[in-house]
Scaffold this motif. Sequence first.
Motif, PDB file in Angstrom:
ATOM      1  N   ASP A 228       0.851  -1.182   0.000  1.00  0.00           N
ATOM      2  CA  ASP A 228       0.000   0.000   0.000  1.00  0.00           C
ATOM      3  C   ASP A 228       0.890   1.235   0.000  1.00  0.00           C
ATOM      4  N   THR A 229       0.727   2.071  -0.996  1.00  0.00           N
ATOM      5  CA  THR A 229       1.560   3.274  -1.091  1.00  0.00           C
ATOM      6  C   THR A 229       1.086   4.402  -0.186  1.00  0.00           C
ATOM      7  N   ASN A 230      -0.124   4.275   0.343  1.00  0.00           N
ATOM      8  CA  ASN A 230      -0.705   5.346   1.167  1.00  0.00           C
ATOM      9  C   ASN A 230      -0.690   6.690   0.436  1.00  0.00           C
ATOM     10  N   ASP A 231      -0.913   6.620  -0.872  1.00  0.00           N
ATOM     11  CA  ASP A 231      -0.870   7.868  -1.640  1.00  0.00           C
ATOM     12  C   ASP A 231      -2.007   8.816  -1.269  1.00  0.00           C
ATOM     13  N   TRP A 232      -3.055   8.274  -0.640  1.00  0.00           N
ATOM     14  CA  TRP A 232      -4.171   9.147  -0.240  1.00  0.00           C
ATOM     15  C   TRP A 232      -3.730  10.149   0.838  1.00  0.00           C
ATOM     16  N   ARG A 233      -2.651   9.823   1.559  1.00  0.00           N
ATOM     17  CA  ARG A 233      -2.124  10.740   2.565  1.00  0.00           C
ATOM     18  C   ARG A 233      -1.341  11.894   1.948  1.00  0.00           C
ATOM     19  N   ARG A 234      -1.014  11.778   0.659  1.00  0.00           N
ATOM     20  CA  ARG A 234      -0.225  12.762  -0.076  1.00  0.00           C
ATOM     21  C   ARG A 234       1.121  13.024   0.621  1.00  0.00           C
ATOM     22  N   PRO A 235       1.910  11.960   0.793  1.00  0.00           N
ATOM     23  CA  PRO A 235       3.211  12.123   1.474  1.00  0.00           C
ATOM     24  C   PRO A 235       4.299  12.703   0.585  1.00  0.00           C
ATOM     25  N   GLY A 236       3.988  12.870  -0.678  1.00  0.00           N
ATOM     26  CA  GLY A 236       4.971  13.336  -1.642  1.00  0.00           C
ATOM     27  C   GLY A 236       5.208  12.291  -2.712  1.00  0.00           C
ATOM     28  N   ALA A 237       5.488  12.733  -3.930  1.00  0.00           N
ATOM     29  CA  ALA A 237       5.642  11.812  -5.065  1.00  0.00           C
ATOM     30  C   ALA A 237       6.793  10.829  -4.829  1.00  0.00           C
ATOM     31  N   ARG A 238       7.882  11.289  -4.244  1.00  0.00           N
ATOM     32  CA  ARG A 238       9.026  10.391  -4.035  1.00  0.00           C
ATOM     33  C   ARG A 238       8.684   9.303  -3.023  1.00  0.00           C
ATOM     34  N   ALA A 239       7.966   9.677  -1.952  1.00  0.00           N
ATOM     35  CA  ALA A 239       7.584   8.689  -0.940  1.00  0.00           C
ATOM     36  C   ALA A 239       6.624   7.666  -1.516  1.00  0.00           C
ATOM     37  N   ILE A 240       5.739   8.108  -2.380  1.00  0.00           N
ATOM     38  CA  ILE A 240       4.796   7.175  -3.008  1.00  0.00           C
ATOM     39  C   ILE A 240       5.541   6.194  -3.898  1.00  0.00           C
ATOM     40  N   ALA A 241       6.475   6.700  -4.684  1.00  0.00           N
ATOM     41  CA  ALA A 241       7.257   5.824  -5.574  1.00  0.00           C
ATOM     42  C   ALA A 241       8.092   4.826  -4.775  1.00  0.00           C
ATOM     43  N   ASP A 242       8.704   5.284  -3.682  1.00  0.00           N
ATOM     44  CA  ASP A 242       9.502   4.378  -2.849  1.00  0.00           C
ATOM     45  C   ASP A 242       8.640   3.279  -2.239  1.00  0.00           C
ATOM     46  N   ALA A 243       7.392   3.637  -1.816  1.00  0.00           N
ATOM     47  CA  ALA A 243       6.508   2.654  -1.184  1.00  0.00           C
ATOM     48  C   ALA A 243       6.005   1.618  -2.171  1.00  0.00           C
ATOM     49  N   ALA A 244       6.037   1.931  -3.461  1.00  0.00           N
ATOM     50  CA  ALA A 244       5.545   0.993  -4.477  1.00  0.00           C
ATOM     51  C   ALA A 244       6.593  -0.038  -4.879  1.00  0.00           C
ATOM     52  N   ILE A 245       7.853   0.188  -4.567  1.00  0.00           N
ATOM     53  CA  ILE A 245       8.916  -0.746  -4.953  1.00  0.00           C
ATOM     54  C   ILE A 245       8.894  -1.938  -4.005  1.00  0.00           C
ATOM     55  N   PRO A 246       8.907  -3.157  -4.533  1.00  0.00           N
ATOM     56  CA  PRO A 246       8.888  -4.347  -3.664  1.00  0.00           C
ATOM     57  C   PRO A 246       9.939  -4.259  -2.567  1.00  0.00           C
ATOM     58  N   LYS A 247       9.517  -4.655  -1.363  1.00  0.00           N
ATOM     59  CA  LYS A 247      10.418  -4.547  -0.208  1.00  0.00           C
ATOM     60  C   LYS A 247      11.612  -5.490  -0.331  1.00  0.00           C
ATOM     61  N   VAL A 248      11.352  -6.683  -0.867  1.00  0.00           N
ATOM     62  CA  VAL A 248      12.444  -7.634  -1.089  1.00  0.00           C
ATOM     63  C   VAL A 248      12.870  -7.496  -2.542  1.00  0.00           C
ATOM     64  N   PRO A 249      14.099  -7.131  -2.779  1.00  0.00           N
ATOM     65  CA  PRO A 249      14.537  -6.945  -4.178  1.00  0.00           C
ATOM     66  C   PRO A 249      14.263  -8.187  -5.024  1.00  0.00           C
ATOM     67  N   GLY A 250      13.671  -7.946  -6.192  1.00  0.00           N
ATOM     68  CA  GLY A 250      13.399  -9.034  -7.116  1.00  0.00           C
ATOM     69  C   GLY A 250      12.035  -9.673  -6.927  1.00  0.00           C
ATOM     70  N   ARG A 251      11.393  -9.451  -5.793  1.00  0.00           N
ATOM     71  CA  ARG A 251      10.068 -10.015  -5.577  1.00  0.00           C
ATOM     72  C   ARG A 251       9.033  -9.236  -6.398  1.00  0.00           C
ATOM     73  N   GLY A 252       7.897  -9.904  -6.671  1.00  0.00           N
ATOM     74  CA  GLY A 252       6.786  -9.222  -7.351  1.00  0.00           C
ATOM     75  C   GLY A 252       5.829  -8.613  -6.342  1.00  0.00           C
ATOM     76  N   ALA A 253       4.889  -7.775  -6.820  1.00  0.00           N
ATOM     77  CA  ALA A 253       3.953  -7.114  -5.905  1.00  0.00           C
ATOM     78  C   ALA A 253       2.737  -6.598  -6.650  1.00  0.00           C
ATOM     79  N   VAL A 254       1.590  -6.684  -5.975  1.00  0.00           N
ATOM     80  CA  VAL A 254       0.379  -5.977  -6.399  1.00  0.00           C
ATOM     81  C   VAL A 254       0.336  -4.691  -5.591  1.00  0.00           C
ATOM     82  N   VAL A 255       0.422  -3.559  -6.261  1.00  0.00           N
ATOM     83  CA  VAL A 255       0.573  -2.256  -5.608  1.00  0.00           C
ATOM     84  C   VAL A 255      -0.755  -1.499  -5.632  1.00  0.00           C
ATOM     85  N   LEU A 256      -1.115  -0.907  -4.490  1.00  0.00           N
ATOM     86  CA  LEU A 256      -2.354  -0.128  -4.366  1.00  0.00           C
ATOM     87  C   LEU A 256      -2.060   1.355  -4.505  1.00  0.00           C
ATOM     88  N   LEU A 257      -2.732   1.975  -5.478  1.00  0.00           N
ATOM     89  CA  LEU A 257      -2.731   3.430  -5.659  1.00  0.00           C
ATOM     90  C   LEU A 257      -4.182   3.875  -5.844  1.00  0.00           C
TER      91      LEU A 257
END
Length: 728
Positions: A228-257
Motif C-alpha cells: 500500500d503506497t498510502n498515496d491518499w495521505r499525499r506524502p509526496g511523489a518520491r515517498a509514493i514511488a519508494d513505497a511501491a517498490i517491492p520490499k524484497v529486491p526481485g520479488r513481485g507485488a500488487v501495488v495499491l494506488l
Amino acid sequence: MRRRPDRSPGRSARPSGPRRTRAPLSPRHRFRIVVPLVLLAFVASVLLVEGYTTRGFAGDQEGRGGPPATGVPRRITGGGPVVDITGDHQRTYRTPDKTVVLTFDDGPDPTWTPRIRAVLDHYRTPGTFFVTGQQTARHPGVLRRVVRSGHEIGVHTFSHPDLATRSASAVDRELALTQLALAGAAGINTSLMRMPYSSVPSALDDSAWSVARRLGEKGYVLAFIDQDTNDWRRPGARAIADAAIPKVPGRGAVVLLHDAGGDRSQTVEALRTLIPRLKAQGYRFTTLADLVGTDSFTSPVDTADRWSGRIFVAAVTVSGAAVSAVSVLLLVVGSLVLARCVLLLVLARHHARRQRRPDSGRHGPVTRPVSVVVPAYNEELCIAKTLRSLAASDHPVEIIVVDDGSRDGTADIAQSLALANVTVIRRPNGGKPSALNTGVLRASHDIVVMLDADTVFAPSTVGRLVQPFADPSVGAVAGNAKVGNRRRLLGRWQHIEYVMGFNLDRRMYDLLRCLPTIPGAAGAFRAEALRDAGMMSADTLAEDTDITMALHRAGWEVRYAPDALAWTEAPSSLRQLWRQRYRWSYGTMQATWKHRHALFERGHGGHFGRLGLPLLAVFQIFTPLLAPLIDILAVYGLVFGNPRTTALAWSGVLAVQAVCAVYAFHLDGERLRPLWALPLQQVVYRQVMYLVLVQACLTAINGYRLPWQRLKRSGDVMLPPQPSTRRT
C-alpha cells in the motif's frame, strides 16, 4: 391571456346565467393538474438518483480491522493477493518475481484518471482500475477511454461501503448496480473485484471472509494487495514511488494506488518516476488476469443489458445536470428570499416612521362625505354584518349596494335593515367590474370606497382610508385587509400571510410609489381617476390589479393606509384556497401582460413599469415558483448530505422569515401567538403556491379562458376589539 367578459374576478365574483352542475375534469383541466405534480415527481426522482449515485465515501484510507480470524483457511491468509474461491475450489495466486501489477481504486475520476492513463499509455504499462458504480455512472466517457487503452477493469462496489457491515441483499444491490453502470458506460461486465477497505489477505477477519465467500459464489475473483503506497495521505511523489517498490529486491507485488477521492497529482508524478525506475531494474508490468492465467476478466454484455445500462447511465447524467441546475436556482432563490426580507424590513421601518410623522400642513384633513360601493352576489350570509359595520362609520358615508342578480335574499336583507343612507340597486348579473361601475356612476361624491360584501370595516376605517386624498395627486388608496376568520389552522396561516406578506409588501411598494394592487376588500378611488383609467375592466381575472396599474399609467399616485383596517373572509378549505389563489395568480399575470407597455412609457407610468412590474414578476411569480426547492433540497440534504448542516441552513431560512413575521405583526399591532403555525405554514404554502403558480402559468401559456369559480361563504368574520390595533 383573454377571458370571458361576463366572468367576474376577485373574491366576490359571480356567474351569469343558470348555475351548472359540476362536470368531470376535462383533459385540459387534468393536464394543468398533472403537470405540476409531474414536475415535482421529476425533481424528487432526479434528486434520489443523484443522491444515491453521488453519496460521498472516504476511499481506501485505512484497511478495516476486526477480531482475529478463526474461520479463514490458512491457505487464504497465507496465500497470494489474488483469491479465487469460485466453485468448489479455493486457491490463491502470488505475483511472480520481477513482476508488478499497478492497481488504482475509487475511480474513474474526470481529472485524475485521464492523467494517470496518459502516463501508463506513455510508458506502455498496463494498469488495473477498480471502479465504483457511482463514478462510472457519472463519468462513463472516462471509463470508455480506459477500456479502449487496453487496461483492466475490476469492481469496487457501487457506493464504496464496508460490505462486512451490509446485509446480503445490500451486497447484491451494490454489485448489480455496478455491473449495470459498466454495461451502460462501456458495454462490459467484469468478474474481478476488490472489496472496499480490504488490504492483504492475512488481514481478513471472519465477517469479511463471510462476504468473500458470498462473492466467490457469485463468480467473483477477489483482488487484495501486497503493498500500500498510502498515496491518499499525499506524502509526496518520491515517498509514493519508494513505497511501491517491492520490499524484497526481485520479488513481485500488487501495488495499491488511487485515481480518485482527492488530489492525486502526487500519484501522477510518482508514476512518472516509478515506472522507468522499475523497468530499469528489470521489472515487467502486467495485469491480474495474467497472474491467474486467463485472457481477461471482462466480457461484453448482450444488447438487452447494454441498453438497460445505457438507460441507467443516462438517468444518472440527467439527474446530475438537473441537480446542478437546481442548485443554481436554489442559490438564486435563497438570495432573492434574503434580499426581499432585508428590503422589506428596511423599507417597512422607514414607511412606519414616515407614517408617524406629523402632517406637513400642506393639506388639511378630508372630512367631506364619501360614497361606499358594495357589489354583492348571493351574499345573504354576510351582507347584514358588512352594512352594519359601514353604518357605524365615524366618517359621513353614502352606502350603495349593487345586487348583481343574486338568487338568494341578499337585496331583501339589505333593504330590511332600514339603515340610513343605504341605497340598494338591483340589476341583472353582469359581473363584478360592471357592478362596481354601476355603483360609481350612481355615487354622489367624488371619493368612492369599494369593499367586498364579505368584508367588515372598523368605525374608523373609512375616515382613515380617505385621508391621503387630501393630496390632489392621489388617485387611489389601499386599505389594510386582514383575515377575519382565523380560528382554524388554515385561517391562521392566511392571517400570517396577510400580515407578513401582503402588508409588508404594500409598505415597500408604497414607499417606492409603485403599489400594484388596491385590494377588493378595502380600497378607495377618486372618481375622476377612475374615469381617466377607463373604469373597472373585465379584461382580466384581477380587476383590482388591472385598475391599479391603469391608474399608474394615467399618471395618478396610489397610496397605502395601513391604519385603515378591514376584516375579510378567507377561504376555509384548501380547495377554496386553491381556487382563490389560482384566480389571483392568473389574474395578476393577465394584468401584468396587459400593462407591459408601461415599461417603455414616460412619467409616473414608466416609473411603475420599470420598477413595479419587475418587482411583481420577481417576488410574486418567479420566487414563489421556485421556493419549494428550499424544502425539497432540505429533504435531499437530510437523506444524502450532512443532516446537521442541512437542518441549520433550513432553520436559518425559517429564522429570516420569522424575523419578518414578528416585525410585521409588531407594525400591525397584532399578537404574536399565531406565529406558532409559521414553520408548517411556510412548508405547506410553498408547495400550494408552487402548484397554483405552475397551473396558472400553464393556463396562460395555452390561452385557456379560466371559468368562474365562486367561493363558499360562512359569514363568520369577526371584528377584533379595537384597542388591539396599532396606528403606524
